[in-house]
Design a protein around this motif. Structure first.
Motif, PDB file in Angstrom:
ATOM      1  N   LEU A  44       0.817  -1.213   0.000  1.00 45.29           N
ATOM      2  CA  LEU A  44       0.000   0.000   0.000  1.00 45.29           C
ATOM      3  C   LEU A  44       0.854   1.267   0.000  1.00 45.29           C
ATOM      4  CD1 LEU A  44      -3.183   0.687   0.345  1.00 45.29           C
ATOM      5  CD2 LEU A  44      -2.501   1.398   2.638  1.00 45.29           C
ATOM      6  N   TRP A  48      -0.583   8.287  -3.592  1.00 45.48           N
ATOM      7  CA  TRP A  48      -1.996   8.109  -3.907  1.00 45.48           C
ATOM      8  C   TRP A  48      -2.661   9.466  -4.123  1.00 45.48           C
ATOM      9  CZ3 TRP A  48      -4.334   3.329  -4.364  1.00 45.48           C
ATOM     10  CH2 TRP A  48      -3.637   2.223  -3.838  1.00 45.48           C
ATOM     11  N   VAL A 127      -7.855  -0.026   6.809  1.00 40.25           N
ATOM     12  CA  VAL A 127      -7.869  -0.223   5.363  1.00 40.25           C
ATOM     13  C   VAL A 127      -9.011  -1.201   5.085  1.00 40.25           C
ATOM     14  CG1 VAL A 127      -6.575  -0.904   3.324  1.00 40.25           C
ATOM     15  CG2 VAL A 127      -5.368   0.112   5.275  1.00 40.25           C
ATOM     16  N   ASP A 129     -10.367  -1.925   2.069  1.00 38.83           N
ATOM     17  CA  ASP A 129     -10.145  -2.737   0.874  1.00 38.83           C
ATOM     18  C   ASP A 129      -9.076  -2.065   0.012  1.00 38.83           C
ATOM     19  OD1 ASP A 129     -10.400  -4.803  -0.895  1.00 38.83           O
ATOM     20  OD2 ASP A 129     -12.517  -4.468  -1.346  1.00 38.83           O
ATOM     21  N   SER A 130      -8.386  -2.860  -0.795  1.00 38.24           N
ATOM     22  CA  SER A 130      -7.404  -2.323  -1.731  1.00 38.24           C
ATOM     23  C   SER A 130      -6.937  -3.418  -2.672  1.00 38.24           C
ATOM     24  CB  SER A 130      -6.188  -1.747  -0.983  1.00 38.24           C
ATOM     25  OG  SER A 130      -5.247  -1.228  -1.905  1.00 38.24           O
ATOM     26  N   ASP A 131      -6.651  -3.016  -3.923  1.00 34.40           N
ATOM     27  CA  ASP A 131      -5.974  -3.937  -4.826  1.00 34.40           C
ATOM     28  C   ASP A 131      -4.503  -3.539  -4.965  1.00 34.40           C
ATOM     29  OD1 ASP A 131      -5.973  -1.694  -6.426  1.00 34.40           O
ATOM     30  OD2 ASP A 131      -6.707  -2.722  -8.222  1.00 34.40           O
ATOM     31  N   TYR A 132      -4.085  -2.527  -4.195  1.00 39.11           N
ATOM     32  CA  TYR A 132      -2.703  -2.044  -4.089  1.00 39.11           C
ATOM     33  C   TYR A 132      -2.216  -1.284  -5.331  1.00 39.11           C
ATOM     34  CZ  TYR A 132      -2.740  -5.541  -0.345  1.00 39.11           C
ATOM     35  OH  TYR A 132      -3.058  -6.283   0.759  1.00 39.11           O
ATOM     36  N   TRP A 135      -6.442   1.105  -6.488  1.00 45.97           N
ATOM     37  CA  TRP A 135      -7.375   1.779  -5.604  1.00 45.97           C
ATOM     38  C   TRP A 135      -7.258   1.266  -4.171  1.00 45.97           C
ATOM     39  CZ3 TRP A 135     -10.244  -2.117  -3.625  1.00 45.97           C
ATOM     40  CH2 TRP A 135     -10.465  -3.237  -4.425  1.00 45.97           C
ATOM     41  N   ALA A 136      -7.763   2.090  -3.253  1.00 49.71           N
ATOM     42  CA  ALA A 136      -7.781   1.731  -1.833  1.00 49.71           C
ATOM     43  C   ALA A 136      -8.885   2.517  -1.136  1.00 49.71           C
ATOM     44  CB  ALA A 136      -6.438   2.014  -1.170  1.00 49.71           C
ATOM     45  N   SER A 157      -6.706   6.553  -5.304  1.00 51.76           N
ATOM     46  CA  SER A 157      -6.317   5.952  -6.567  1.00 51.76           C
ATOM     47  C   SER A 157      -4.849   6.253  -6.846  1.00 51.76           C
ATOM     48  CB  SER A 157      -7.180   6.502  -7.707  1.00 51.76           C
ATOM     49  OG  SER A 157      -6.705   6.083  -8.970  1.00 51.76           O
TER      50      SER A 157
END
Length: 226
Positions: A44, A48, A127, A129-132, A135-136, A157
């Motif tokens: 993460l 961003w 946190v 959720d996140s796809d690293y 988005w987070a 993002s």
């Protein structure tokens, strides 16, 4: 008779469940949050853009051009340095802020506790959720005895824009934590270079109508209790 008793019992159960659901929520306490599993803090880290922003104490968006850079030290202290400006600042001065967290439980690395002494009471970040890589979603909650809790949230993002489908997916996760998404505001990421005061002649500075004390206002991660 047995059938009547069964129906009566079901009605009592429905009434009890409905009564429980209608109980007023304790607005002084942070919601129970289940942080995401198998979270990797290091993935993460980095830069961003804040795409959407919510704060329970604000009914209008006060900020624009908010960007964050997450780093982590060798002793597992997470720091977020961020830049932002105020929407009512005609010269869009770029302001700086930072905040640090510790991970209270290594088994739950998606739950962070604010480490500064200036934050009274309990102030947690999750946190959600996140796809690293794209988005987070972050949730912040502060609570202090006998006063309303403070909730805020960031949709972030890696790029300055984020697809509407992803935004909708992340927004859908927030109402369960008592966040009214109608007050989840779009964060402008346009014309964010700001103005350098040192480049402006004194005559121009004198004619700029800026709100008083704009640089000394509370930054987006500072909360206040009513």
């Amino acid at each position: 008779m047995a059938r009547f008793s069964l129906v009566f019992s079901l009605l009592v159960l429905i009434i009890c469940v409905d009564s429980y659901r209608r109980r007023p929520e304790d607005k002084t306490k942070c919601p129970l949050v289940k942080a995401i599993r198998n979270f990797n803090v290091e993935d993460l880290l980095g830069k961003w853009y804040v795409i959407e922003y919510y704060a329970s104490s604000e009914e209008a968006l006060a900020y624009r051009c908010m960007r964050a850079d997450f780093t982590m030290s060798s002793n597992d202290v997470i720091t977020m340095n961020f830049t932002y400006s105020f929407t009512d600042d005609p010269i869009n001065e770029q302001l700086l802020g930072n905040i640090t967290w510790v991970i209270p439980n290594p088994a739950e690395p998606a739950h962070w506790a604010h480490s500064e002494d200036t934050y009274e009471g309990v102030y947690n970040t999750y946190v959600l959720d996140s796809d690293y890589i794209s988005w987070a979603l972050l949730l912040h909650c502060a609570e202090k005895s006998k006063v309303p809790r403070y909730l805020s949230s960031f949709i972030m993002s890696r790029e300055s824009t984020l697809g509407i489908n992803v935004i909708s997916y992340l927004r859908d996760k927030l109402p369960r934590y008592d966040i009214d998404v109608s007050y989840m505001f779009n964060m402008s990421q346009v014309d964010c270079n700001g103005t350098n005061f040192s480049d402006l002649p004194p005559t121009v500075l004198l004619n700029i109508d800026r709100p008083n004390g704009i640089s000394s206002r509370r930054h987006p991660m500072k909360h206040h209790h009513g």
